[in-house]
Design an enzyme around this catalytic site. Structure first.
Site, mmCIF file in Angstrom:
data_model
loop_
_atom_site.group_PDB
_atom_site.id
_atom_site.type_symbol
_atom_site.label_atom_id
_atom_site.label_comp_id
_atom_site.label_asym_id
_atom_site.label_seq_id
_atom_site.Cartn_x
_atom_site.Cartn_y
_atom_site.Cartn_z
ATOM 1 N N ASP A 62 0.809 -1.140 -0.422
ATOM 2 C CA ASP A 62 0.205 0.115 -0.034
ATOM 3 C C ASP A 62 0.727 1.376 0.240
ATOM 4 O OD1 ASP A 62 -2.580 -1.227 -0.008
ATOM 5 O OD2 ASP A 62 -2.280 -1.491 2.403
ATOM 6 N N ARG A 70 4.140 3.441 2.641
ATOM 7 C CA ARG A 70 5.026 2.450 3.118
ATOM 8 C C ARG A 70 6.724 2.851 3.531
ATOM 9 N NH1 ARG A 70 0.007 1.319 5.920
ATOM 10 N NH2 ARG A 70 -1.003 -0.322 5.598
ATOM 11 N N ARG A 131 -7.462 10.264 1.482
ATOM 12 C CA ARG A 131 -6.754 9.159 0.865
ATOM 13 C C ARG A 131 -7.509 9.768 -0.381
ATOM 14 N NH1 ARG A 131 -7.707 4.135 3.742
ATOM 15 N NH2 ARG A 131 -6.505 2.930 2.577
ATOM 16 N N LYS A 161 -9.666 1.035 -5.354
ATOM 17 C CA LYS A 161 -10.640 0.494 -4.590
ATOM 18 C C LYS A 161 -11.157 2.192 -3.830
ATOM 19 C CE LYS A 161 -5.729 1.441 -1.586
ATOM 20 N NZ LYS A 161 -5.048 0.409 -1.162
ATOM 21 N N HIS A 162 -12.556 1.395 -3.095
ATOM 22 C CA HIS A 162 -13.116 0.660 -2.466
ATOM 23 C C HIS A 162 -14.265 -0.077 -3.286
ATOM 24 C CE1 HIS A 162 -9.561 1.605 0.432
ATOM 25 N NE2 HIS A 162 -9.072 0.358 0.851
ATOM 26 N N HIS A 174 -11.703 -2.107 9.598
ATOM 27 C CA HIS A 174 -10.408 -2.718 10.195
ATOM 28 C C HIS A 174 -10.600 -3.234 11.929
ATOM 29 C CE1 HIS A 174 -7.920 -0.393 7.078
ATOM 30 N NE2 HIS A 174 -7.240 -1.749 7.553
ATOM 31 N N ASP A 246 -10.012 -7.939 -0.173
ATOM 32 C CA ASP A 246 -9.531 -6.287 0.997
ATOM 33 C C ASP A 246 -8.739 -7.782 2.425
ATOM 34 O OD1 ASP A 246 -8.470 -4.632 2.223
ATOM 35 O OD2 ASP A 246 -9.794 -3.075 2.264
#
Length: 334
Positions: A62, A70, A131, A161-162, A174, A246
């Site tokens: 990601d 990352r 984002r 996405k998503h 999450h 996901d």
């Protein structure tokens, strides 16, 4: 290629990970910030992963930009997509440059894929926020299309996405199971617009569905829903690319049962590649529990661009693009 993408724990492989990578169900590895110390270490880790697997393996990360990037020190800082509009009449060109820069730098480390771009609308979801390119579907289409063009120019496939849209729910999948109570008509007129337009334009090579339940339409999250993946995405919109689940260890996936049940439900719904991250026991349970899983079609996403960092950074395109993106980022990002 096997249908499971999983993670590794650190900056080097341990013995168990080497064994797991050889399992026929494993087809990919997703990397995280904990796997990164510096660029030379990252290149060595990727090489070791490929050697240990001894088969075609999709390596992903990601790396959208902003708070979801990352690898940082040693890589160009990519701004959050939600501020690109501040470049005004240069926003489209800047989006292309961001997509190219992000992709080219990852490919130079033999990483095939960044799960980008985010096509969700910015409609109050903290987990999405900046984002997203915009709250306006047309602006999302314009900027995401340009960003994807940059990725494709570098040699990287794009993952939208998503699906069908995570931006209108506040809950974080999450941590819990988000629910969206809107009608089909409202979702189709808003969140689905970027997907509906970018698919026939040939922009999207892969799509990742949301762990969101759209209660008026199905009682399963989109990633476990034949309605969303088969009737809408494949049927109505004619998408023929790769569908990623996901992360199956997220709380939003728990409605499907234990880890093997989640994996089977995602495959039954139409996912081509399953993600199981940050939970070694869960990933092993999937490996042990999946019976005769189908081969994944995701081999089409492997990069054919054998990049080289020194060669990349000596090009005028990298120098000019990196300079422009960094000037913009320093001006508009705190």
């Amino acid at each position: 290629m096997g249908p499971l993408m999983l993670d590794v724990q650190g900056c080097e492989l341990d013995a168990e990970e080497r064994e797991i990578l050889r399992h026929p169900t494993v087809g990919g590895v997703i990397l995280f910030g904990r796997n990164y110390h510096d660029r030379s270490q990252l290149s060595a880790l990727v090489k070791t992963i490929r050697q240990a697997a001894n088969k075609p393996l999709l390596i992903a990360v990601d790396h959208e930009g902003g708070r979801v990037q990352r690898f940082r020190n040693g890589f160009s800082r990519i701004p959050p997509m939600g501020i690109l509009h501040k470049a005004r009449n240069q926003a489209t060109d800047l989006a292309t440059e961001c997509g190219w820069l992000m992709a080219a730098e990852l490919l130079a480390h033999d990483i095939d894929l960044s799960f980008a771009p985010v096509l969700d609308l910015e409609r109050g979801s903290n987990v999405i926020g900046d984002r997203s390119f915009s709250s306006d579907p047309e602006q999302v289409i314009q900027l995401a299309s340009a960003f994807i063009d940059g990725m494709h120019q570098a040699g990287m496939k794009a993952t939208g996405k998503h699906f069908p849209g995570h931006g209108s729910v506040r809950a974080d999948s999450h941590l819990e199971s988000p629910r969206d109570n809107r009608s089909w008509e409202e979702i189709e007129a808003t969140d689905l617009v970027p997907f509906r337009e970018l698919i026939p334009a040939g922009k999207l090579d892969a799509i990742m569905p949301a762990h969101v339940i759209y209660t008026e339409l199905d009682d399963q999250p989109a990633g476990f829903s034949r309605f969303w993946l088969q009737e809408v995405l494949r049927g109505k919109y004619g998408f023929n690319g790769i569908i990623f689940s996901d992360d199956l260890t997220m709380e939003g996936a728990a409605v499907a049962g234990g880890y093997p049940e989640r994996a089977q439900a995602a495959l039954n719904a139409g996912c081509d590649m399953l993600l199981a991250c940050n939970n070694r026991a869960g990933a092993v349970a999937i490996l042990d529990g999946l019976q005769n899983p189908p081969a994944s079609r995701a081999e089409s996403l492997l990069s054919t661009n054998n990049g080289d960092w020194s060669r990349l950074t000596s090009t005028s395109r990298w120098k000019n693009t990196q300079n422009r993106v960094q000037i913009f980022t320093e001006e508009f990002v705190n």
